[in-house]
Motif scaffolding. Structure first.
Motif, PDB file in Angstrom:
ATOM      1  N   ALA A   1      47.853  37.726  40.009  1.00  0.00           N
ATOM      2  CA  ALA A   1      46.437  37.712  40.398  1.00  0.00           C
ATOM      3  C   ALA A   1      45.863  39.132  40.508  1.00  0.00           C
ATOM      4  O   ALA A   1      44.750  39.389  40.050  1.00  0.00           O
ATOM      5  CB  ALA A   1      46.285  36.971  41.713  1.00  0.00           C
TER       6      ALA A   1
ATOM      7  N   SER B   1      47.011  42.125  39.197  1.00  0.00           N
ATOM      8  CA  SER B   1      46.946  42.885  37.942  1.00  0.00           C
ATOM      9  C   SER B   1      45.827  42.333  37.063  1.00  0.00           C
ATOM     10  O   SER B   1      45.147  43.079  36.356  1.00  0.00           O
ATOM     11  CB  SER B   1      48.286  42.853  37.203  1.00  0.00           C
ATOM     12  OG  SER B   1      48.572  41.567  36.709  1.00  0.00           O
ATOM     13  N   THR B   2      45.615  41.038  37.116  1.00  0.00           N
ATOM     14  CA  THR B   2      44.531  40.430  36.342  1.00  0.00           C
ATOM     15  C   THR B   2      43.175  40.913  36.842  1.00  0.00           C
ATOM     16  O   THR B   2      42.300  41.272  36.067  1.00  0.00           O
ATOM     17  CB  THR B   2      44.634  38.898  36.413  1.00  0.00           C
ATOM     18  OG1 THR B   2      45.760  38.501  35.634  1.00  0.00           O
ATOM     19  CG2 THR B   2      43.390  38.206  35.886  1.00  0.00           C
ATOM     20  N   ARG B   3      43.019  40.939  38.150  1.00  0.00           N
ATOM     21  CA  ARG B   3      41.750  41.363  38.734  1.00  0.00           C
ATOM     22  C   ARG B   3      41.463  42.834  38.429  1.00  0.00           C
ATOM     23  O   ARG B   3      40.345  43.219  38.126  1.00  0.00           O
ATOM     24  CB  ARG B   3      41.815  41.149  40.248  1.00  0.00           C
ATOM     25  CG  ARG B   3      40.496  41.227  40.978  1.00  0.00           C
ATOM     26  CD  ARG B   3      40.674  40.749  42.415  1.00  0.00           C
ATOM     27  NE  ARG B   3      41.477  41.646  43.217  1.00  0.00           N
ATOM     28  CZ  ARG B   3      41.027  42.793  43.719  1.00  0.00           C
ATOM     29  NH1 ARG B   3      39.802  43.183  43.502  1.00  0.00           N
ATOM     30  NH2 ARG B   3      41.820  43.556  44.445  1.00  0.00           N
ATOM     31  N   LEU B   4      42.499  43.663  38.517  1.00  0.00           N
ATOM     32  CA  LEU B   4      42.300  45.099  38.345  1.00  0.00           C
ATOM     33  C   LEU B   4      42.421  45.550  36.889  1.00  0.00           C
ATOM     34  O   LEU B   4      42.224  46.719  36.585  1.00  0.00           O
ATOM     35  CB  LEU B   4      43.301  45.876  39.205  1.00  0.00           C
ATOM     36  CG  LEU B   4      43.175  45.673  40.723  1.00  0.00           C
ATOM     37  CD1 LEU B   4      44.253  46.464  41.455  1.00  0.00           C
ATOM     38  CD2 LEU B   4      41.796  46.082  41.218  1.00  0.00           C
ATOM     39  N   GLY B   5      42.790  44.646  36.007  1.00  0.00           N
ATOM     40  CA  GLY B   5      42.942  45.030  34.610  1.00  0.00           C
ATOM     41  C   GLY B   5      44.091  45.990  34.380  1.00  0.00           C
ATOM     42  O   GLY B   5      44.021  46.864  33.525  1.00  0.00           O
ATOM     43  N   LEU B   6      45.161  45.813  35.147  1.00  0.00           N
ATOM     44  CA  LEU B   6      46.333  46.675  34.983  1.00  0.00           C
ATOM     45  C   LEU B   6      47.387  45.938  34.162  1.00  0.00           C
ATOM     46  O   LEU B   6      47.586  44.736  34.351  1.00  0.00           O
ATOM     47  CB  LEU B   6      46.921  47.039  36.346  1.00  0.00           C
ATOM     48  CG  LEU B   6      46.056  47.932  37.235  1.00  0.00           C
ATOM     49  CD1 LEU B   6      46.665  48.058  38.631  1.00  0.00           C
ATOM     50  CD2 LEU B   6      45.889  49.315  36.615  1.00  0.00           C
TER      51      LEU B   6
ATOM     52  N   SER C   1      45.350  47.028  46.051  1.00  0.00           N
ATOM     53  CA  SER C   1      43.880  47.053  46.027  1.00  0.00           C
ATOM     54  C   SER C   1      43.352  48.190  46.873  1.00  0.00           C
ATOM     55  O   SER C   1      43.786  48.320  47.987  1.00  0.00           O
ATOM     56  CB  SER C   1      43.312  45.765  46.592  1.00  0.00           C
ATOM     57  OG  SER C   1      43.814  44.696  45.882  1.00  0.00           O
TER      58      SER C   1
END
Lengths: 426, 326
Positions: free
Chosen positions: A196, A198-203, A270
């Motif tokens: 969740a 890494s998906t949110r932060l685009g990592l 985060s």
């Protein structure tokens, strides 16, 4: 030099001791635990009332950055940090520069550490020359030069034939392997748990199965070769389950976890906190729970610092461009104590995971307060609060996700072979 | 530990604009309303308003871009700001040290605002955290993380065509995994309260747990397009072909390319959007890109108004702060 530590609560899990007792030391060795023998007159007394006296900690993985990366730390600064953290024995991985793949490098590390004289440093030898994963090193010669075990550090041995031969060879000569489970194809491009956050932060993510796939490969080879293998540090709940099952089946396999993974999760990244850029990555709450359970159930028998001091610039960049790792020697004990405060592991068992259990993994007689044992001792005040910050850390690396945390429990004295190598405010 | 959102100031207003995530609906609507006023400026013979006269805005592009940089530059000039364009060869500045050194240098030149594009996710956050307190930062795209001004111009375009957001179904098609535009659109759309956001693509181009962002996942284009009001096509980067993400352009177009036949599955009045630059014949056919339902060029012109709105709101908040202090 005769020394007496009196009035402390002595916890020596290897001998099942947990009592208020005096400890006498003579000639660098422990001569008595309990009542002071008649006629013993100490040159120095240490009042340990209210404190806990335990064996000096044994850390399976701490980087000293020497030789090769002295802008991040050196044997002098980092063994000072070790002593301040109560660590009297530590293993340093072979990814030095030059790599610890020759007796010369192993000897250099040991000799520099002996000159500093603050903690016992046991080099880990490389399994493959240059950590390239192509051939096997002269492991027996390296072990004669003081390499306590063998590892390929963060570098993969992708070629399974090479890994198999390394394990067979280690098994033939009764050598211990320390292997980090990470599938290189799945992990190399990533910098955070694939999920969740890494998906949110685009990592770019590192999936959970980057660890479990490699654990499966390693366990299959341990089963076939009989090599005494330590797998760690772990980051996933599933890997703990797999290793627990293998132990039940009688495989000679042990496991460790690094302290940050017992307290942090992917959520702590985060927003883009580079201090939480670790390898293996911080994973989910469920994984953290699994690691803690693994510790409570005795599948995971060692907590390591995974100490990786960095220069300031290494963490000053956008997240993925920063270097992974945290400085950890000085927070190892207080962060571990939190686990007993939280009721996850009883205090004596917890101390065992920092002392006699890791010593057993390495096959060395350290981590105990037995009569006649080398007097490697850690004394800490379990009630003292302190704040993690640049002014309290002695390591060259101030890179830690725990900056600003108020921790409970502080090492007041560390003894190495009967010598006082750290004294708080001393 | 709870970290304060660095893009919001103590009064709840925008200090920086780094991501659409966590920005309240009211602030997003304020940006759209402001942009409405600025669209008129572009149609006048004198295309300037003096709102940012005396301010210096630096375009820091660590990654090449023509359109985004140009629209930011035009927007700043129409607000009467001085503009500094700095294109930085990203290979020379992947180290944080040089990035910070560069910021210090620009601060010394008395810049007021940085417009930042960078190949690393989190770069704009990193810069916002390390700049001098008087400097404002607008994210013009960071890695796969966010591209909030692009998302806002898309919201603006949608609102101009569809009016209210509440009843809309929106489909985003293609490489969601690597798309900063898609992430920013999803956050903005869910905050603005659309009925449904769908993402459509093969599992190899969808990030793990993307449904946590509040979207429905489809692997089949016709099924995903059924009843949608807005279709947003994403650009498929050529470099995705080299990995194992998709087998070929041909197969990708076969499955996910928007053709008139596929478009027919959507509502008859559905609009087609694309953040550009488009790959004709890869993700979209020319008939659709140039067809009556396409609003792709309109997006570009809306980009200027939306960036004027965002820059003037943020600088206005800053002037407000300075007024209170004196």
């Amino acid at each position: 030099m005769k020394l007496r530590i009196h009035g402390g609560r002595v916890i020596d899990p290897a001998n099942g001791i947990d009592m208020i007792a005096d400890l006498c030391i003579e000639g660098g060795r422990i001569t008595s635990v309990g009542v002071t023998p008649e006629g013993f007159s100490a040159d120095r007394e240490i009042d340990a009332s209210g404190s806990i006296v335990c064996p000096g900690l044994v850390d399976l993985q701490a980087r000293l950055r020497e030789p090769g990366q002295s802008h991040k730390g050196n044997i002098d600064t980092e063994t000072t940090a070790a002593a301040a953290g109560g660590v009297t024995t530590l293993c340093c991985p072979p990814d030095t520069d030059p790599v610890t793949d020759t007796p010369a490098v192993a000897n250099l590390i040991r000799e520099l550490a002996e000159l500093c004289g603050r903690t016992r440093v046991l080099p880990i030898g490389a399994i493959t020359p240059g950590l390239r994963g192509e051939q096997i090193c002269e492991m027996v010669i390296l072990s004669q030069a003081g390499c306590i075990a063998f590892s390929n550090a963060e570098h993969p041995i992708s070629n399974t034939e090479v890994l198999r031969r390394a394990m067979e060879y280690a098994a033939s000569h009764d050598l211990t392997l320390l292997l980090r489970p990470q599938d290189p194809w799945l992990a190399t491009a990533g910098c955070a748990h694939e999920g969740a956050v890494s998906t949110r932060l685009g990592l770019p993510g590192i999936p959970e199965f980057a660890e479990t796939l490699e654990v499966a490969r390693l366990l299959t080879l341990v089963d076939r070769t009989g090599a005494r293998t330590h797998i760690g540090p772990l980051s996933t709940a599933r890997a703990v389950q797999m290793i627990g099952r293998a132990q039940f089946d009688g495989l000679p396999v042990s496991a460790s976890v690094a302290i940050p993974h017992l307290h942090l999760t992917e959520m702590d990244i985060s927003d883009f906190n580079s201090q939480c850029h670790l390898r293996p990555p911080l994973r989910t709450q469920r994984d953290q729970e699994g690691l803690r359970q693994g510790l409570a159930k005795g599948v995971v028998t060692a907590i390591c610092s995974d100490h990786q001091p960095h220069d300031v610039d290494a963490k000053l960049a956008p997240f993925a461009a920063t270097e992974p790792g945290a400085s950890g020697l000085e927070t190892l004990l207080p962060l571990s104590l939190r686990l007993s405060d939280q009721g996850i592991v009883a205090l004596p068992d917890l101390i065992a995971t920092l002392t006699c259990y890791p010593a057993r993994i390495l096959g060395i007689p350290s981590g105990t307060l037995s009569h006649g044992a080398s007097a490697n001792i850690c004394i800490f005040d379990p009630e003292q609060y302190w704040t993690v910050g640049p002014e309290t850390l002695l390591s060259y690396g101030h890179n830690t996700p725990f900056l600003g945390w108020e921790l409970k429990g502080r090492v007041t004295h560390t003894l190495l072979e009967g010598r006082l190598v750290h004294e708080l405010n001393g | 530990m709870i970290q304060r959102d660095i893009q919001i100031d103590e009064s709840g207003r925008l200090r920086h604009f780094l991501t659409t995530e966590g920005v309240k609906r009211q602030l997003l609507t304020e940006i759209l309303d402001h942009a409405e006023n600025f669209t008129a400026v572009g149609n006048r013979s004198i295309k300037k308003v003096p709102l940012l006269r005396g301010s210096t805005i630096a375009n820091l592009f660590f990654e090449p871009s023509t359109r985004t940089r140009t629209t930011f530059e035009l927007a700043a000039k129409r607000l009467s700001a001085d503009v500094l364009n700095i294109n930085i060869n990203s290979s020379a500045t992947t180290k944080g040290e040089s990035l910070l050194d560069m910021l210090r240098n620009l601060e010394a030149m008395h810049c007021d605002m940085f417009i930042v594009r960078h190949a690393q996710s989190g770069a704009a956050h990193f810069i916002a955290r390390h700049v001098a307190p008087h400097i404002r930062v607008i994210n013009a795209g960071d890695g796969s993380h966010a591209h909030p001004t692009q998302a806002m111009l898309d919201m603006f375009t949608i609102r101009r065509h569809k009016g209210a957001f509440a009843d809309l179904r929106i489909a985003i098609v293609g490489d969601i995994m690597h798309s900063r535009v898609a992430r920013s659109q999803i956050h903005a759309l869910t905050t603005l309260g659309v009925q449904e956001v769908r993402v459509i693509g093969p599992q190899t181009l969808l990030p793990r747990k993307v449904e946590n962002l509040g979207v429905h996942v489809y692997h089949d284009l016709p099924a995903g397009l059924a009843d949608v009001d807005v279709i947003i096509m994403l650009r498929l980067q050529r470099e995705r072909m080299t990995g194992a993400l998709i087998p070929s352009e041909r197969e990708y177009f076969e499955l996910y390319g928007l053709t008139p036949e596929k478009l027919a599955f959507a509502k008859p009045d559905a609009i087609v959007m694309h953040p550009g630059p488009i790959n004709r014949g890869v993700e979209i056919s020319s008939e659709v890109a140039d067809g009556p339902q396409s609003v792709i060029l309109e997006q570009v012109s809306n980009g200027i108004a939306i960036r004027m709105a965002i820059m003037s709101i943020i600088m206005g908040n800053r002037f407000g702060d300075m007024g209170e202090q004196s």
